[in-house]
Scaffold this motif. Structure first.
Motif, PDB file in Angstrom:
ATOM      1  N   ALA A 537       0.980  -0.824   0.281  1.00 35.64           N
ATOM      2  CA  ALA A 537       0.477   0.311   0.135  1.00 35.64           C
ATOM      3  C   ALA A 537       0.511   1.289  -0.042  1.00 35.64           C
ATOM      4  O   ALA A 537       0.442   2.852  -0.500  1.00 35.64           O
ATOM      5  CB  ALA A 537      -0.709   0.155   1.184  1.00 35.64           C
ATOM      6  N   GLN A 538       2.281   1.043   0.263  1.00 38.37           N
ATOM      7  CA  GLN A 538       2.886   2.543   0.140  1.00 38.37           C
ATOM      8  C   GLN A 538       4.100   2.208  -1.338  1.00 38.37           C
ATOM      9  O   GLN A 538       4.607   3.612  -0.895  1.00 38.37           O
ATOM     10  CB  GLN A 538       3.793   2.159   1.127  1.00 38.37           C
ATOM     11  CG  GLN A 538       2.989   2.252   2.650  1.00 38.37           C
ATOM     12  CD  GLN A 538       4.377   2.450   3.896  1.00 38.37           C
ATOM     13  OE1 GLN A 538       4.956   2.751   4.151  1.00 38.37           O
ATOM     14  NE2 GLN A 538       3.693   2.353   5.257  1.00 38.37           N
ATOM     15  N   ARG A 539       4.029   1.883  -1.608  1.00 39.89           N
ATOM     16  CA  ARG A 539       5.124   1.372  -2.591  1.00 39.89           C
ATOM     17  C   ARG A 539       4.062   2.143  -4.051  1.00 39.89           C
ATOM     18  O   ARG A 539       3.810   2.429  -4.518  1.00 39.89           O
ATOM     19  CB  ARG A 539       4.547  -0.292  -3.201  1.00 39.89           C
ATOM     20  CG  ARG A 539       5.682  -1.029  -2.461  1.00 39.89           C
ATOM     21  CD  ARG A 539       5.882  -2.023  -3.276  1.00 39.89           C
ATOM     22  NE  ARG A 539       6.101  -3.662  -1.947  1.00 39.89           N
ATOM     23  CZ  ARG A 539       6.139  -4.551  -2.388  1.00 39.89           C
ATOM     24  NH1 ARG A 539       6.080  -5.114  -3.471  1.00 39.89           N
ATOM     25  NH2 ARG A 539       6.633  -5.798  -1.060  1.00 39.89           N
ATOM     26  N   LEU A 540       4.688   2.335  -4.723  1.00 42.94           N
ATOM     27  CA  LEU A 540       4.869   2.627  -6.133  1.00 42.94           C
ATOM     28  C   LEU A 540       4.079   2.073  -7.059  1.00 42.94           C
ATOM     29  O   LEU A 540       4.192   1.018  -6.915  1.00 42.94           O
ATOM     30  CB  LEU A 540       6.308   3.821  -6.872  1.00 42.94           C
ATOM     31  CG  LEU A 540       6.916   4.741  -5.956  1.00 42.94           C
ATOM     32  CD1 LEU A 540       8.025   5.118  -6.695  1.00 42.94           C
ATOM     33  CD2 LEU A 540       5.661   6.375  -6.142  1.00 42.94           C
ATOM     34  N   THR A 684      10.231   7.277  -4.043  1.00 39.80           N
ATOM     35  CA  THR A 684       9.360   6.603  -3.085  1.00 39.80           C
ATOM     36  C   THR A 684       8.567   7.155  -2.041  1.00 39.80           C
ATOM     37  O   THR A 684       7.345   6.440  -1.520  1.00 39.80           O
ATOM     38  CB  THR A 684      10.699   5.056  -2.887  1.00 39.80           C
ATOM     39  OG1 THR A 684      11.516   4.944  -3.752  1.00 39.80           O
ATOM     40  CG2 THR A 684       9.842   3.886  -1.524  1.00 39.80           C
ATOM     41  N   GLY A 687       6.108   9.687  -2.624  1.00 42.22           N
ATOM     42  CA  GLY A 687       4.963   8.335  -2.988  1.00 42.22           C
ATOM     43  C   GLY A 687       3.886   7.818  -2.066  1.00 42.22           C
ATOM     44  O   GLY A 687       3.002   7.582  -1.739  1.00 42.22           O
ATOM     45  N   ARG A 688       4.647   7.661  -1.235  1.00 40.53           N
ATOM     46  CA  ARG A 688       4.415   7.042  -0.578  1.00 40.53           C
ATOM     47  C   ARG A 688       3.897   8.160   0.951  1.00 40.53           C
ATOM     48  O   ARG A 688       2.881   7.936   1.992  1.00 40.53           O
ATOM     49  CB  ARG A 688       5.471   6.712   1.237  1.00 40.53           C
ATOM     50  CG  ARG A 688       5.454   6.275   2.863  1.00 40.53           C
ATOM     51  CD  ARG A 688       6.333   5.202   3.298  1.00 40.53           C
ATOM     52  NE  ARG A 688       6.188   4.571   4.335  1.00 40.53           N
ATOM     53  CZ  ARG A 688       6.184   5.759   5.621  1.00 40.53           C
ATOM     54  NH1 ARG A 688       7.070   6.946   5.686  1.00 40.53           N
ATOM     55  NH2 ARG A 688       6.241   5.406   7.163  1.00 40.53           N
ATOM     56  N   HIS A 691       0.123   9.064  -0.633  1.00 37.63           N
ATOM     57  CA  HIS A 691      -0.395   7.726   0.252  1.00 37.63           C
ATOM     58  C   HIS A 691      -1.148   7.616   0.791  1.00 37.63           C
ATOM     59  O   HIS A 691      -1.897   7.471   1.036  1.00 37.63           O
ATOM     60  CB  HIS A 691       0.625   6.448   0.274  1.00 37.63           C
ATOM     61  CG  HIS A 691       0.262   5.286  -1.517  1.00 37.63           C
ATOM     62  ND1 HIS A 691      -0.420   4.842  -2.230  1.00 37.63           N
ATOM     63  CD2 HIS A 691       1.681   5.165  -2.089  1.00 37.63           C
ATOM     64  CE1 HIS A 691       0.043   4.058  -3.668  1.00 37.63           C
ATOM     65  NE2 HIS A 691       1.638   4.481  -3.228  1.00 37.63           N
ATOM     66  N   VAL A 695      -4.383   9.089  -1.979  1.00 37.18           N
ATOM     67  CA  VAL A 695      -3.629   8.437  -2.987  1.00 37.18           C
ATOM     68  C   VAL A 695      -3.834   6.954  -3.137  1.00 37.18           C
ATOM     69  O   VAL A 695      -2.618   6.448  -2.458  1.00 37.18           O
ATOM     70  CB  VAL A 695      -2.905   9.320  -4.031  1.00 37.18           C
ATOM     71  CG1 VAL A 695      -2.550   9.137  -5.281  1.00 37.18           C
ATOM     72  CG2 VAL A 695      -3.003  10.929  -3.666  1.00 37.18           C
ATOM     73  N   ALA A 696      -4.460   6.517  -3.966  1.00 36.97           N
ATOM     74  CA  ALA A 696      -4.626   4.666  -4.016  1.00 36.97           C
ATOM     75  C   ALA A 696      -3.692   4.527  -5.529  1.00 36.97           C
ATOM     76  O   ALA A 696      -2.960   3.938  -4.719  1.00 36.97           O
ATOM     77  CB  ALA A 696      -5.763   4.343  -4.968  1.00 36.97           C
ATOM     78  N   THR A 697      -3.250   5.318  -6.154  1.00 36.82           N
ATOM     79  CA  THR A 697      -1.815   4.984  -6.843  1.00 36.82           C
ATOM     80  C   THR A 697      -1.276   6.011  -7.341  1.00 36.82           C
ATOM     81  O   THR A 697      -1.283   6.988  -7.792  1.00 36.82           O
ATOM     82  CB  THR A 697      -2.441   3.682  -8.772  1.00 36.82           C
ATOM     83  OG1 THR A 697      -3.195   2.648  -7.857  1.00 36.82           O
ATOM     84  CG2 THR A 697      -1.452   3.442  -8.944  1.00 36.82           C
ATOM     85  N   VAL A 698       0.081   5.729  -6.714  1.00 36.76           N
ATOM     86  CA  VAL A 698       1.244   6.636  -7.318  1.00 36.76           C
ATOM     87  C   VAL A 698       1.920   6.797  -9.002  1.00 36.76           C
ATOM     88  O   VAL A 698       2.552   5.231  -8.757  1.00 36.76           O
ATOM     89  CB  VAL A 698       1.832   7.129  -6.409  1.00 36.76           C
ATOM     90  CG1 VAL A 698       2.983   8.537  -6.752  1.00 36.76           C
ATOM     91  CG2 VAL A 698       1.300   7.582  -4.836  1.00 36.76           C
TER      92      VAL A 698
END
Length: 706
Positions: A537-540, A684, A687-688, A691, A695-698
């Motif tokens: 859930a924290q990944r790009l 990274t 993006g975290r 999230h 934001v669902a998807t980066v």
């Protein structure tokens, strides 16, 4: 003819499979020096002269006189494979111990103990493996009948292909018992390197010099027809290859200066229907072996290769060598073109120099030299440790990436400041000072070599004679074959379709940007309490870059854009157009709903213009930029993962205005724009943060990836 000479000639004829075979001038002299006199010898002879015949014939003669096996130090796995095969043809039982055959080591050692091995091939790196060095090497040296150092120019700081591991060989050679012959061989050494190697080979266990017999012959290669074709740009050079690759004789090698250039050129030629394969230091070992076999059997027209395909690859009928970009010295160039024409009357060698060559030379010249600050940081860390530290453990304590850290450890090991033991590295406690003078001298010599290469490109004199003089060959004379002696032999016309294909290939955009999936080892030591896998859930999501900085096409534009001192400015329309095409080709599962950018202190206008331009082209809202927190990122780019993560951790935040804007896009994909991706930790962490803001998807997008 002496009994040794007669017996040696019989072995030679078995080796080459011809009853009329005779020794080249110097071969028998070297063999008798080793076998009858049991002395040390340095053989400097052109590629294809038959240096391997000297040590194989000498080995069999020594073995028949009761000597133990020969230890052959060889630098490349490809070279080892060729040498083992050549030995078998001569009836020499040769085996190798290297990183690629660990599973065979026990069998090899048992065969040596049973006296069933004539030649043991080892890499210089293997000599410092603790288990091999402590458990096996002493017994091998006590039984050795001869020690051979192949490609001995690697010993010398002044050699074009110096390797720190080779410097250990001076100590190994000094350990050899009196009466055990030592042979060093090379095809590429000028007088300075010859003197240096002879001094290192000629030292005994008491630190006293012993005489080294040097057997040096003329280095002219009568089979090679040399030429240089200056062309205005990369597009034209590729178009020349597309137009005339099939005109070159047989099969050969196309050398490039970078991995990206090799991959890009191979792809272009394959797309045009040419049978070629890429061969670089990043190519899988099995794939390399497969490529070598295909070239040997003429199943491909060419391998498009970096210098990873150099010493040791032996295809006697190789028909041509083309360089797409020049090596950094005439000596290195001579070594590479020496792959061609070993057993043919004619082979064609063409250099297509590029304007980017000098920048690439400067990068590699400085990248191989350790800095004083880094060396002291490593030593201070090891001295403060209670026990050995592995390379990953050191990496978490000093801000160096793995490859330069490993190179620095080798240098410190050779200098006696550190030692490798089971479990890692230890400081020896020996005094050590950074040899500023030495590295300054080496850097100055490298610049001289680079200027000599430029002189080779522009000379109006014989090109073979020029290369011989660069190697201090006093037999140098005009060859009568090169483009300066007899006129250009290569075509200069270009097919219209080839120019179009090259233009299309160079305009290719889009490089996959893989997301980080694991936190770096040692981050907690730097105050970042994370470890193991990054939660999904924290990944790009997988992202894209416009191009690599080293690419043949857009790489040139990006290198200029990001050059030191280049002022910040909005992106050009051409650059924006390339970015739009990269996004259009992305093929994402779900189109982004909005655009956000990473804040930049060095290029705010550039990033703002790219983010707004992409938003406008995609008819997406530009929501703004993240804010810096805690003073923003710290540290310089280029460090290792743990330090780069610590430098950006908790340094980005979502401001109130951006937070309000993101609320409207909760659960939807967002495009995240930045200028460059090196370690990918900035993206990274940014993006975290997104999230965490819902934001669902980066989807990360950058202009350049290193």
């Amino acid at each position: 003819m002496t009994p040794t000479a007669a017996h040696a000639r019989h072995i030679l004829r078995t080796l080459v499979g011809r009853e009329d075979a005779e020794f080249h001038v110097g071969q028998l002299e070297a063999i008798e020096t080793l076998v009858d006199d049991r002395r040390r010898a340095l053989v400097v002879q052109r590629t294809g002269w038959g240096k391997s015949a000297v040590y194989f014939v000498a080995t069999l003669l020594l073995r028949q006189r009761g000597a133990g096996p020969t230890i052959l130090v060889s630098p490349l796995l490809a070279l080892m494979r060729d040498q083992v095969a050549a030995a078998a043809r001569a009836g020499v039982r040769a085996v190798a111990i290297n990183s690629a055959n660990v599973h065979e080591w026990d069998d090899v050692l048992r065969a040596i103990a049973a006296d069933e091995v004539d030649v043991l091939l080892v890499s210089p790196e293997r000599l410092n493996n603790p288990a091999f060095r402590d458990e096996h090497l002493p017994a091998l040296l006590s039984r050795a009948g001869m020690l051979v150092v192949d490609e001995a120019h690697c010993i010398s700081d002044w050699g074009h292909d110096f390797r720190p591991d080779y410097r250990r060989l001076r100590d190994l050679i000094a350990q050899m018992p009196e009466g055990v012959p030592v042979l060093a061989t090379t095809a590429t050494a000028n007088s300075r390197v010859v003197t240096d190697v002879a001094e290192q080979v000629g030292m005994n266990v008491h630190g006293h010099p012993v005489e080294v017999v040097t057997v040096r012959g003329p280095l002219a290669r009568a089979s090679l027809r040399l030429g240089v074709l200056p062309l205005p740009d990369t597009r034209t050079r590729l178009a020349w290859l597309l137009s005339h690759l099939n005109d070159l004789p047989g099969s050969g090698i196309i050398y490039t200066l970078t991995v990206s250039a090799a991959d890009d050129t191979a792809r272009l030629l394959r797309d045009a229907g040419h049978a070629v394969r890429s061969y670089t230091g990043q190519t899988d070992t099995e794939e390399r072996e497969r490529s070598e076999e295909m070239l040997t059997r003429n199943e491909v027209k060419a391998l498009v290769a970096t210098s990873a395909l150099g010493m040791g690859f032996d295809k006697p009928d190789l028909g041509f060598v083309v360089h797409l970009g020049a090596p950094s010295s005439p000596v290195a160039y001579y070594q590479q073109v020496g792959r061609a024409g070993r057993a043919t009357d004619n082979a064609e060698v063409l250099l297509l120099p590029g304007p980017e060559d000098e920048a690439i030379w400067r990068y590699f010249a400085t990248a191989s030299m350790p800095s004083a600050d880094n060396a002291r940081a490593v030593l201070d860390t090891l001295r403060a440790s209670d026990g050995p530290l592995s390379t990953p453990a050191l990496e978490s304590r000093v801000n160096l990436r793995r490859t330069p850290l490993e190179l620095l450890l080798k240098v410190l090991d050779v200098d006696g400041a550190v030692t490798r033991v089971r479990g890692g590295w230890l400081a020896t406690g020996e005094p050590w000072e950074y040899d500023e003078e030495r590295y300054t001298r080496i850097a100055a010599e490298r610049r001289i070599e680079q200027n000599a290469m430029l002189a080779y490109e522009s000379t109006a004199d014989c090109r073979m004679e020029f290369l011989q003089r660069a190697l201090d060959d006093d037999t140098a004379a005009p060859c009568g074959r090169c483009d300066n002696c007899s006129g250009p032999w290569y075509p200069t016309d270009l097919l219209a379709a080839a120019h179009t294909e090259a233009t299309t290939a160079l305009d290719r955009v889009g490089v996959l940007l893989e997301p980080r999936a694991q936190w770096p080892t040692g981050a907690a030591r730097l105050g970042v309490e994370v470890r193991g896998n990054i939660p999904p859930a924290q990944r790009l999501a997988p992202g894209r870059a416009l191009a690599r900085l080293t690419d043949l096409g857009w790489g040139g534009t990006l290198r200029e854009l990001f050059a030191p001192g280049q002022p910040d400015a909005p992106a050009s329309q051409a650059l924006l157009g390339g970015c739009v095409r990269a996004l259009a080709d992305w093929g994402w599962a779900e189109r982004p709903a909005a655009v956000v950018s990473v804040p930049s202190r060095s290029r705010p206008q550039l990033i703002d213009s790219v983010a707004r331009g992409l938003a406008s082209a995609g008819r997406l809202p530009y929501l703004g930029t993240l804010d810096h927190a805690g003073g923003g990122p710290s540290g310089a780019p280029g460090g290792n993962s743990a330090y780069r993560l610590a430098g950006v951790w908790n340094r980005f935040t979502v401001g109130s205005a951006l937070a309000d804007a993101l609320d409207a896009y909760a659960g939807q994909p967002v495009l995240l724009v930045d200028d460059q991706a090196d370690s990918r930790w900035t993206l990274t962490v940014a993006g975290r943060v997104l999230h965490a803001a819902g934001v669902a998807t980066v989807l990360p997008f950058v202009l350049a990836v290193r």
